[in-house]
Design a protein around this motif. Sequence first.
Motif, PDB file in Angstrom:
ATOM      1  N   ASP A  43       3.774  -0.824   7.407  1.00 42.66           N
ATOM      2  CA  ASP A  43       4.443  -1.507   6.288  1.00 42.66           C
ATOM      3  C   ASP A  43       4.312  -0.682   5.011  1.00 42.66           C
ATOM      4  OD1 ASP A  43       5.170  -3.733   7.846  1.00 42.66           O
ATOM      5  OD2 ASP A  43       3.244  -4.708   7.495  1.00 42.66           O
ATOM      6  N   LEU A  44       3.111  -0.147   4.773  1.00 42.28           N
ATOM      7  CA  LEU A  44       2.881   0.668   3.577  1.00 42.28           C
ATOM      8  C   LEU A  44       3.745   1.918   3.596  1.00 42.28           C
ATOM      9  CD1 LEU A  44      -0.938   0.820   2.716  1.00 42.28           C
ATOM     10  CD2 LEU A  44       0.870  -0.399   1.544  1.00 42.28           C
ATOM     11  N   LEU A  45       3.842   2.550   4.762  1.00 42.22           N
ATOM     12  CA  LEU A  45       4.624   3.773   4.876  1.00 42.22           C
ATOM     13  C   LEU A  45       6.121   3.507   4.719  1.00 42.22           C
ATOM     14  CD1 LEU A  45       2.768   5.376   7.942  1.00 42.22           C
ATOM     15  CD2 LEU A  45       2.555   6.048   5.552  1.00 42.22           C
ATOM     16  N   SER A  46       6.554   2.356   5.217  1.00 43.13           N
ATOM     17  CA  SER A  46       7.992   2.036   5.225  1.00 43.13           C
ATOM     18  C   SER A  46       8.507   1.574   3.871  1.00 43.13           C
ATOM     19  CB  SER A  46       8.285   0.956   6.273  1.00 43.13           C
ATOM     20  OG  SER A  46       7.901   1.378   7.555  1.00 43.13           O
ATOM     21  N   CYS A  47       7.665   0.899   3.091  1.00 39.28           N
ATOM     22  CA  CYS A  47       8.148   0.281   1.853  1.00 39.28           C
ATOM     23  C   CYS A  47       8.430   1.297   0.752  1.00 39.28           C
ATOM     24  CB  CYS A  47       7.160  -0.769   1.355  1.00 39.28           C
ATOM     25  SG  CYS A  47       5.635  -0.086   0.653  1.00 39.28           S
ATOM     26  N   GLY A  48       7.813   2.470   0.826  1.00 41.99           N
ATOM     27  CA  GLY A  48       8.043   3.487  -0.201  1.00 41.99           C
ATOM     28  C   GLY A  48       7.255   3.259  -1.476  1.00 41.99           C
ATOM     29  N   GLN A  49       6.448   2.197  -1.531  1.00 42.53           N
ATOM     30  CA  GLN A  49       5.640   1.918  -2.727  1.00 42.53           C
ATOM     31  C   GLN A  49       4.165   1.730  -2.373  1.00 42.53           C
ATOM     32  OE1 GLN A  49       7.486  -0.507  -5.905  1.00 42.53           O
ATOM     33  NE2 GLN A  49       8.914  -1.180  -4.324  1.00 42.53           N
ATOM     34  N   GLY A  50       3.770   2.335  -1.267  1.00 49.44           N
ATOM     35  CA  GLY A  50       2.381   2.213  -0.827  1.00 49.44           C
ATOM     36  C   GLY A  50       1.408   2.759  -1.845  1.00 49.44           C
ATOM     37  N   ASP A  51       1.782   3.860  -2.523  1.00 54.05           N
ATOM     38  CA  ASP A  51       0.888   4.458  -3.515  1.00 54.05           C
ATOM     39  C   ASP A  51       0.658   3.512  -4.695  1.00 54.05           C
ATOM     40  OD1 ASP A  51       3.630   4.826  -4.038  1.00 54.05           O
ATOM     41  OD2 ASP A  51       3.224   6.431  -5.463  1.00 54.05           O
ATOM     42  N   THR A  52       1.708   2.796  -5.093  1.00 53.15           N
ATOM     43  CA  THR A  52       1.572   1.837  -6.194  1.00 53.15           C
ATOM     44  C   THR A  52       0.659   0.683  -5.797  1.00 53.15           C
ATOM     45  OG1 THR A  52       3.810   2.370  -6.943  1.00 53.15           O
ATOM     46  CG2 THR A  52       2.848   0.321  -7.764  1.00 53.15           C
ATOM     47  N   MET A  53       0.851   0.167  -4.585  1.00 46.17           N
ATOM     48  CA  MET A  53       0.027  -0.952  -4.123  1.00 46.17           C
ATOM     49  C   MET A  53      -1.445  -0.565  -4.068  1.00 46.17           C
ATOM     50  SD  MET A  53      -0.371  -2.914  -0.560  1.00 46.17           S
ATOM     51  CE  MET A  53      -2.040  -2.291  -0.423  1.00 46.17           C
ATOM     52  N   VAL A  54      -1.713   0.626  -3.554  1.00 50.30           N
ATOM     53  CA  VAL A  54      -3.100   1.090  -3.452  1.00 50.30           C
ATOM     54  C   VAL A  54      -3.707   1.243  -4.846  1.00 50.30           C
ATOM     55  CG1 VAL A  54      -4.546   3.062  -2.810  1.00 50.30           C
ATOM     56  CG2 VAL A  54      -2.824   2.203  -1.215  1.00 50.30           C
ATOM     57  N   SER A  55      -2.953   1.821  -5.768  1.00 52.30           N
ATOM     58  CA  SER A  55      -3.462   2.038  -7.132  1.00 52.30           C
ATOM     59  C   SER A  55      -3.822   0.723  -7.816  1.00 52.30           C
ATOM     60  CB  SER A  55      -2.423   2.793  -7.967  1.00 52.30           C
ATOM     61  OG  SER A  55      -2.170   4.071  -7.407  1.00 52.30           O
TER      62      SER A  55
END
Length: 448
Positions: free
Chosen positions: A408-420
């Motif tokens: 899901d993180l890889l597919s959404c394109g905003q995984g870096d934002t969520m992690v931050s």
Amino acid sequence: MDLTELLNKCALANKPDEKKVNELERKEDELFQKIYREWKGTKAEDKDLTYKVIPKFYFKLPKEDEILPQKLREETRALFLQKRSRQLLDNNELKALWVLLDKHHSKPISGDEQLINYEDFKKVGALAGSKCAPYFTAVVFAKLQQGDPHGRISIMALFNYVMRKVWLHQTRIGLSLYDVTGQGYLRESDLENYILELIPTLPQLEGLEKSFHSFYVCTAVRKFLFFLDPLRTGRVRIQDILACSFLDDLLELRDEDLPKDLQEANWFSAPSALKVYGQYLNLDRDHNGMLNKEELSGYGTGTLTGVFLERVFQECLTYEGEMDYKTYLDFVLALENRHEPQSLHYLFRILDINNRGYLDTFCLNYFFRAIQEQMTMHGQEPVSFEDVKDEIFDMVKPADPCKITLQDLLSCGQGDTMVSILIEFHGFWAYENREAMAADNGDESSHV
């Protein structure tokens, strides 16, 4: 006639005929084979005689103590690589190819760009010789089509294509020389040897002190392993090295006039390597060559949460609770490249506190509570977790509305934002104030 002689004659009289016994055993074996084949069925190799002439295609690697087979294998590989190297175009042959292309460009002339049609393309291929044959095929011509109304291709594009192919083959051969096992991959020690011997050929690294070479090699090799060996097998396929851009970045250091901004953006440059190592030394306050949790908390803006750092030390390789330089490099590469799949894989493993393969509300709350505590410390009104949770799920849009997986993180394109949002106060603050920051950037650009 005595008793002994009589007994011997009786024994001979009762002894069975050996020929008859052998004949019976042969017939019995044939009968058994016939019944067995009828029961099991005839195998394909029994029907097709070509099975008997299949050459041997699997050879076991010689063991370390088998000195002669090892030497024979090394010599054979060296001769093979030399042969492949001789098949490549050298500088003089490339110059001759350019002269041929320049002489046989096709009309009509289209601006300053020289173009060539398929007939002239094949003519140049025939004149260029056997070494150039792989580059003058219909497939290559079709690949380089760019919509010319006369069906021609750019001579410059063709020449650049040939140059790139030659460079790739040369590089593959060069890397293969360090492939000790001969199985198409480089181990960590092989990569270290390759880069160490490459250093003297890179003008941009001339200023590096020899005492720093080992740290430079470690810094450079770590990027290859972090991104190209996600399963941590300790080796990287040569094919993957050639496919990525890392080798281009490394060999970019051959340029004596490389601009300063490009050097700073290049992980393999001397300023970049010295900066990373310098940061490590600055964090190491007790000067024992390792970092503990308290020392690592000073990384970056110093706003990584204690909960996140605790998990880093739980999941990553440490020595009596302290982190060495290699582990630190993985940490830096993950945080500086949060949008990359390998970095998200690294960070997801840390966020997945229950090792279930997904993040649920409990995991998100576990990390966000530390963000709320930092907000209170900075005199800000804490944000409701429920609001943040809803934003995260809206952002990621997981397949399961209650669970967020790595995919899901890889597919959404905003995984870096969520992690931050979950691991550092600075990242959360940037997300919360994104609209105001965007407006400020817009105002600044309008005044330029």
